[in-house]
Scaffold this motif. Structure first.
Motif: not given
Length: 337
Positions: A74, A76, A115-116, A119
């Protein structure tokens, strides 16, 4: 493997340090926790009064820190970025999902999180150098911004704030930022009235003198907004009693149960009817509030350093809670590192 130590809730009035090793999976973000504030919610957990928090949970939800490692799959979240976190994770299936409650929080050296999930967690990321102690106040500031949204705040009116603790002081700061006319900040606690915010628009008054002062010096119908930022049934009743025509009241703080039951207000509904008083509540915050709070703090649009009264190493957490219980403090910060 990364060595970690954390402070976990075991049972009422008992937190225990644990040493552990973190095994990062490919989707994990690793955050080094730099500062974590303590609030009344943490004290409620510490006293065993929050059913959401189970044994072995790492508490603490007012978090600022630095991203140490981020997944390669990812773009971000990036290593060496500073991050500020909110508490309440936006989750349609289960609204009760928050850091330091159902998910491990900030009373630890490192916070590992998918990380999901991160978010979905309210956050603010910056490459700028930040004061981590002040940045950790983004979460309570976000909650206050939610309160302003719920009360439909407008400039150029007078405001009364019941409670001169850290939340009351943040609300007072926001009132000035949003161009109020003047603020009456009231409390019984002399320490809280003496410390913290100083501004020519803010008038600090002992609770027992408030009504007389308002009746004597305030023009009719200038008090448009009242915040009850303390856990006091008396203050809630007083807010309704002192309200003028078209006053909006925000019950920001919840009340402690007595013998397992919620305290009840003795409301004069005619006063609400004829004066067109509006009463709203606010609790927690959303992603947009945390982003705004992060922007206000990191870019020095609002300064909250003067409401930090004490900073403790995590090893001295008992002293931190004792200071919070004493009432002789404003915002207390824990330093896990």
């Amino acid at each position: 493997m990364i060595k970690n130590y954390s402070l976990k809730y075991i049972k009422p009035r008992k937190l225990v340090f644990f040493n552990s090793k973190i095994n990062l999976k490919k989707d994990d973000v690793l955050i080094e926790v730099k500062s974590c504030g303590i609030c009344g919610s943490d004290l409620k957990i510490y006293n065993g009064k929050n059913r959401r928090v189970k044994k072995n949970r790492v508490i603490g939800h007012e978090i600022s820190g630095k991203i140490i490692k981020a997944p390669n799959n990812q773009k971000y979240f990036k290593s060496n970025s500073n991050i500020v976190l909110g508490a309440d994770i936006e989750n349609k299936k289960n609204r009760d999902l928050a850091l330091g409650h159902e998910i491990d929080g900030g009373f630890q050296k490192y916070l590992k999180i998918n990380y999901k999930l991160l978010q979905k967690t309210p956050h603010f990321i910056t490459k700028k150098k930040i004061d981590y102690d002040i940045a950790s106040l983004a979460e309570p500031l976000a909650c206050c911004l939610n309160g302003f949204e719920q009360i439909n705040f407008k400039p150029n009116f007078d405001v009364i704030i019941f409670g001169a603790g850290s939340i009351g002081q943040i609300i007072a700061k926001l009132c000035v930022y949003f161009k109020c006319r003047k603020v009456f900040l009231t409390d019984k606690n002399k320490f809280k009235l003496k410390k913290g915010i100083k501004n020519k628009k803010i008038i600090k008054i002992n609770f027992g003198q408030l009504k007389k002062r308002i009746n004597k010096n305030n023009q009719k119908d200038r008090i448009k907004f009242i915040f009850v930022a303390c856990s006091s049934l008396t203050a809630q009743n007083q807010a309704i009693d002192i309200a003028q025509n078209d006053t909006n009241i925000n019950f920001f703080a919840g009340l402690k149960q007595m013998n397992g039951k919620d305290p009840l207000l003795n409301i004069n509904s005619n006063k609400i009817h004829y004066k067109q008083i509006k009463i709203v509540g606010s609790h927690g915050s959303r992603f947009r509030h945390l982003k705004m709070a992060g922007d206000l703090l990191i870019n020095n649009k609002i300064k909250l350093g003067d409401i930090i009264s004490h900073v403790f190493n995590i090893k001295d957490y008992k002293k931190a809670f004792q200071k919070l219980i004493s009432g002789n403090s404003l915002k207390i910060i824990i330093k896990p590192n």
